[in-house]
Design a protein around this motif. Sequence first.
Motif, PDB file in Angstrom:
ATOM      1  N   ASP A  41      19.907  28.126 -45.477  1.00 37.55           N
ATOM      2  CA  ASP A  41      20.318  29.090 -44.459  1.00 37.55           C
ATOM      3  C   ASP A  41      21.695  29.651 -44.785  1.00 37.55           C
ATOM      4  N   THR A  42      22.740  28.911 -44.426  1.00 37.56           N
ATOM      5  CA  THR A  42      24.098  29.382 -44.700  1.00 37.56           C
ATOM      6  C   THR A  42      24.566  29.042 -46.112  1.00 37.56           C
ATOM      7  N   VAL A  43      23.860  28.124 -46.769  1.00 37.80           N
ATOM      8  CA  VAL A  43      24.169  27.766 -48.153  1.00 37.80           C
ATOM      9  C   VAL A  43      22.859  27.746 -48.933  1.00 37.80           C
ATOM     10  N   ILE A  54      27.739  30.206 -50.577  1.00 41.03           N
ATOM     11  CA  ILE A  54      28.156  29.723 -49.263  1.00 41.03           C
ATOM     12  C   ILE A  54      28.524  30.950 -48.441  1.00 41.03           C
ATOM     13  N   ALA A  55      27.793  31.191 -47.364  1.00 43.75           N
ATOM     14  CA  ALA A  55      27.963  32.423 -46.593  1.00 43.75           C
ATOM     15  C   ALA A  55      29.327  32.493 -45.929  1.00 43.75           C
ATOM     16  N   GLU A  56      29.819  33.715 -45.775  1.00 43.39           N
ATOM     17  CA  GLU A  56      31.090  33.978 -45.106  1.00 43.39           C
ATOM     18  C   GLU A  56      31.151  33.252 -43.756  1.00 43.39           C
ATOM     19  N   GLY A  57      32.258  32.574 -43.505  1.00 44.68           N
ATOM     20  CA  GLY A  57      32.447  31.837 -42.256  1.00 44.68           C
ATOM     21  C   GLY A  57      32.021  30.390 -42.331  1.00 44.68           C
ATOM     22  N   THR A  58      31.117  30.064 -43.242  1.00 48.59           N
ATOM     23  CA  THR A  58      30.671  28.674 -43.394  1.00 48.59           C
ATOM     24  C   THR A  58      31.790  27.849 -44.009  1.00 48.59           C
ATOM     25  N   LEU A  59      32.143  26.746 -43.365  1.00 49.89           N
ATOM     26  CA  LEU A  59      33.260  25.900 -43.791  1.00 49.89           C
ATOM     27  C   LEU A  59      34.560  26.702 -43.889  1.00 49.89           C
ATOM     28  N   ASN A  60      34.636  27.776 -43.065  1.00 49.54           N
ATOM     29  CA  ASN A  60      35.847  28.608 -42.947  1.00 49.54           C
ATOM     30  C   ASN A  60      36.094  29.527 -44.133  1.00 49.54           C
ATOM     31  N   THR A  61      35.063  29.853 -44.906  1.00 51.04           N
ATOM     32  CA  THR A  61      35.244  30.811 -45.999  1.00 51.04           C
ATOM     33  C   THR A  61      35.540  32.196 -45.426  1.00 51.04           C
ATOM     34  N   SER A  62      36.441  32.936 -46.095  1.00 55.43           N
ATOM     35  CA  SER A  62      36.806  34.282 -45.639  1.00 55.43           C
ATOM     36  C   SER A  62      35.811  35.334 -46.117  1.00 55.43           C
ATOM     37  N   ARG A  63      35.059  35.027 -47.179  1.00 59.83           N
ATOM     38  CA  ARG A  63      33.988  35.873 -47.691  1.00 59.83           C
ATOM     39  C   ARG A  63      32.897  34.955 -48.217  1.00 59.83           C
ATOM     40  N   ASP A  64      31.768  35.528 -48.640  1.00 57.50           N
ATOM     41  CA  ASP A  64      30.775  34.723 -49.336  1.00 57.50           C
ATOM     42  C   ASP A  64      31.438  34.095 -50.562  1.00 57.50           C
ATOM     43  N   LEU A  65      31.170  32.823 -50.779  1.00 52.68           N
ATOM     44  CA  LEU A  65      31.733  32.088 -51.917  1.00 52.68           C
ATOM     45  C   LEU A  65      30.593  31.620 -52.809  1.00 52.68           C
ATOM     46  N   ARG A  66      30.634  32.001 -54.080  1.00 57.93           N
ATOM     47  CA  ARG A  66      29.585  31.624 -55.041  1.00 57.93           C
ATOM     48  C   ARG A  66      30.194  30.742 -56.117  1.00 57.93           C
ATOM     49  N   SER A  69      36.057  19.119 -39.981  1.00 63.14           N
ATOM     50  CA  SER A  69      37.275  19.854 -40.318  1.00 63.14           C
ATOM     51  C   SER A  69      37.966  20.418 -39.084  1.00 63.14           C
ATOM     52  N   LYS A  70      37.195  20.625 -38.025  1.00 64.96           N
ATOM     53  CA  LYS A  70      37.761  21.177 -36.787  1.00 64.96           C
ATOM     54  C   LYS A  70      38.095  20.079 -35.770  1.00 64.96           C
ATOM     55  N   GLY A  71      37.656  18.837 -36.052  1.00 67.13           N
ATOM     56  CA  GLY A  71      37.925  17.742 -35.145  1.00 67.13           C
ATOM     57  C   GLY A  71      37.067  17.745 -33.915  1.00 67.13           C
ATOM     58  N   ARG A  72      35.894  18.370 -34.034  1.00 68.81           N
ATOM     59  CA  ARG A  72      35.005  18.461 -32.866  1.00 68.81           C
ATOM     60  C   ARG A  72      33.893  17.442 -32.983  1.00 68.81           C
ATOM     61  N   ASP A 112      22.095  17.956 -42.713  1.00 69.13           N
ATOM     62  CA  ASP A 112      23.107  18.686 -41.922  1.00 69.13           C
ATOM     63  C   ASP A 112      24.528  18.427 -42.410  1.00 69.13           C
ATOM     64  N   VAL A 113      24.695  18.322 -43.728  1.00 64.58           N
ATOM     65  CA  VAL A 113      26.024  18.049 -44.277  1.00 64.58           C
ATOM     66  C   VAL A 113      26.994  19.168 -43.911  1.00 64.58           C
ATOM     67  N   VAL A 114      26.550  20.428 -44.019  1.00 66.99           N
ATOM     68  CA  VAL A 114      27.428  21.554 -43.715  1.00 66.99           C
ATOM     69  C   VAL A 114      27.887  21.510 -42.266  1.00 66.99           C
ATOM     70  N   GLU A 115      26.950  21.292 -41.351  1.00 69.80           N
ATOM     71  CA  GLU A 115      27.286  21.270 -39.934  1.00 69.80           C
ATOM     72  C   GLU A 115      28.243  20.138 -39.611  1.00 69.80           C
TER      73      GLU A 115
END
Length: 332
Positions: free
Chosen positions: A246-248, A200-212, A326-329, A317-320
Amino acid sequence: MSAHPPLFRFQTYSSQALRVSSGANMGDGIGLEDDALPGDIYRLASGYPAEKLAISDAGEGGQPCVADGSAVGQPGDGLAISACHMLMGPSGEVVEVLILTLHSGDAEELHILPLSTLKPDTEYELVGTEVASAPERFADIASVSFLAGTHLTLANGKQIPVEHLSVGDVLLTRENGPQPVRWIGFQTRRAVGAAAPVRIAEGTLNTSRDLRLSPQHRLFIWQRRDELGTGRAEVMVKAELLVNGDTVVREEGGHVDSYQIVFDGHEIIYAEGIAVESLLVTGQTRALLPEDMALTGSSEAAASAAAMEIGDDAGEDVVERLSRASKGRSEG
C-alpha cells in the motif's frame, strides 16, 4: 553482541532445486564448470521452497560467512560468490542467478541467489557463465543505493537531488555533523527481482516526498515508544521489510539509475527528510569501489548497525507500528 552479525538477507534455493530437464547433465542440479554446460535446459522444481540466507563479513580474515539467524547453513560457515549464470526463458528474457558456495568443514553446498524472478516449472536454457564478475554482481544488489531524483540534505540544510551531488560536497549526518562525500558510485540496472527498488510513499514515516531506495537499504528510526519490543529507542530497518503493498511497494520493471554515497565511515544521512544509512563498506560491497581507495575499517560499524536492525520476525504492520513509535502514540 552477535559473533556473526547479519549484513544482508536474501532468498535462496538449494542448487538441487534447479535441475537439468534436457541436456548433457540430465537430472543434475545446476553447478559449476562442467556441471553447468551451455545448452542445458533447467527447470525450478516447485517442491523446493526459497530459504533466507543471512550473510556476514565476520568470517576468517574478514571474508563473507553465514550470519547468525540464517535459515541456510550454520553461523560461521564460509561463503564464496562462485559464478553468475545467465539463463534464457521461453520468451527470450534473460534471468541471472548467482551460485554461492557454502563451506562447512570439508563439505561444500551450492545455493542459488536469483537476481531476477525464476518461475517454477518453466524451462530456462543456460546461455553463459561469468566467474570474475560474480562478486561485483553480488555487490550490485548488496549495496545501499539512492535512486535518481532522491533529495539529500546538505550541511547548510539545502536539499538537492542525488544526481547533482559531487565528491567533496558536505552532507548533514546524524552522529558526526557535516561530513564530505568521499566517493559516489553509479549504475543503471534492471529493476527486477533482488534489484527492484522499494518506494515509500510521501508522508509515510514522515517522508517529505516519495522515497525510492534499494531493498537492502536501512532506515534509521528513533522510537519514542518501543512499539516493536526491541528494548531500545534507536532501530534500523531494511526497506524491503517495510513493504506492505500500500504505502510501501516494490517497483518491478524497466531500468533505474542508482547512486551509492560513501563517507570516511558509515553515516546516517537524510533523504527526503528522514534518516537513512550511507553505503557501509564491507568485504562484499568493496567490489564497487576503486581498488586504491583507503577507508576506515567498518567491522565495528557493521556490528553496531546489525545490533540495531529489526529482524525478519518483526511481524505485520511494521510501517504502522514504527510510525506510532516515532510519534510516541499508543495504538488506538
